[in-house]
Design an enzyme around this catalytic site. Structure first.
Site, PDB file in Angstrom:
ATOM      1  N   TYR A 101      -1.812  -0.642  10.231  1.00  0.00           N
ATOM      2  CA  TYR A 101      -1.883  -0.885   8.791  1.00  0.00           C
ATOM      3  C   TYR A 101      -0.614  -0.402   8.092  1.00  0.00           C
ATOM      4  O   TYR A 101       0.022  -1.154   7.341  1.00  0.00           O
ATOM      5  CB  TYR A 101      -3.107  -0.189   8.209  1.00  0.00           C
ATOM      6  CG  TYR A 101      -3.284  -0.410   6.728  1.00  0.00           C
ATOM      7  CD1 TYR A 101      -3.865  -1.572   6.251  1.00  0.00           C
ATOM      8  CD2 TYR A 101      -2.882   0.562   5.801  1.00  0.00           C
ATOM      9  CE1 TYR A 101      -4.034  -1.784   4.886  1.00  0.00           C
ATOM     10  CE2 TYR A 101      -3.050   0.370   4.443  1.00  0.00           C
ATOM     11  CZ  TYR A 101      -3.627  -0.812   3.986  1.00  0.00           C
ATOM     12  OH  TYR A 101      -3.784  -1.002   2.631  1.00  0.00           O
ATOM     13  N   SER A 143       0.848  -1.196   0.000  1.00  0.00           N
ATOM     14  CA  SER A 143       0.000   0.000   0.000  1.00  0.00           C
ATOM     15  C   SER A 143       0.879   1.240   0.000  1.00  0.00           C
ATOM     16  O   SER A 143       1.992   1.233   0.545  1.00  0.00           O
ATOM     17  CB  SER A 143      -0.890   0.025   1.245  1.00  0.00           C
ATOM     18  OG  SER A 143      -1.577   1.253   1.355  1.00  0.00           O
TER      19      SER A 143
END
Length: 257
Positions: free
Chosen positions: A163, A149
């Site tokens: 995350y 990501s």
């Protein structure tokens, strides 16, 4: 006539988290191009339904597996091994997120995200190595594609500690696996998507729309063709010498920061 440089027909792939979002986009792209594609998800019913839909365009098989558990990766590898003796492409896409503030985050929240986003990809690679090695040749290496990501490449304007840390670690793990598995003719890369429609990102929300308009030079979120194109490239002969890279797929988001 298709270009053989980009052909992936006849290969076998496993896409974790393949029932929705980016995973479903990748799986559909593979199925359409003649790849025998397995998709994995915790929800057995949802997995069967997604596989049935994709099978209208090619060959897709659903495998139920809970990758948040310590036993999940080994169980999924064992299940796949009942069907296949080799695996050309592994896409580690299954992901989890937690948006807790620093004051409210719990160890359980943190561990769940790390387990799905980081532990599961590593141990799935470990348990699938025999199948990846069986498929790998000097002319056509096996491929591991980790879905990271841009949240692992920069610090966003919202709180996503677990995350971001997990995705940054997955990018690092990609390089470590590259160094170790090259001798086995296994190529390892990561893709770092920006905003794509998924369970984790609602690109139709006003907040995401505003972020896209403000920060992405192309003024749009990612679309299915964008992730399809990059994964097909990485899985084909055209991408065979790309190794150990984390490729942002963000419409220029990081460049414009």
């Amino acid at each position: 006539m298709g270009d053989s440089l980009f052909s992936i027909a006849g290969k076998t792939a496993l896409v974790t988290g393949g029932t929705s979002g980016v995973g479903a986009m990748i799986a559909r792209g593979f199925v359409r191009r003649g790849v025998k594609t397995y998709i994995a998800s915790r929800d057995a019913k949802r997995c069967r339904a997604a596989a049935a839909e994709l099978s209208q365009e090619g060959t897709c098989i659903g495998l139920a597996a809970d990758l948040s558990s310590a036993e999940g990766p080994q169980a999924l590898a064992a299940l796949l091994s009942q069907h296949e003796e080799r695996l050309d492409i592994l896409v580690n896409n299954a992901g989890a997120n937690d948006r807790s503030a620093i004051e409210t985050a719990t160890p359980e929240d943190w561990d769940f995200v790390q387990d799905v986003n980081l532990r599961a990809p590593f141990f799935l690679v470990q348990h699938l190595l025999p199948l990846l090695r069986a498929a790998a040749t000097a002319e056509s290496p096996a491929r591991i594609i980790n879905i990271g990501s841009i949240g692992g490449l920069h610090i966003p304007n919202w709180e996503a500690y677990a995350y971001g840390a997990s995705k940054a670690a997955l990018h690092h793990l990609t390089r470590a696996l590259t160094k170790r598995l090259g001798a086995d003719r296994i190529v390892v890369n990561a893709i770092a998507p920006g905003p794509f429609p998924s369970r984790l990102t609602d690109t139709a929300s006003e907040a995401v729309k505003k972020s896209v308009e403000t920060y992405i030079p192309l003024k749009r979120p990612g679309e299915a063709e964008d992730i399809e194109g990059l994964t097909v490239f990485l899985a084909s002969r055209a991408g065979g010498y790309v190794n150990g890279c984390t490729i942002p797929l963000d419409g220029g988001y990081l460049a414009a920061l």
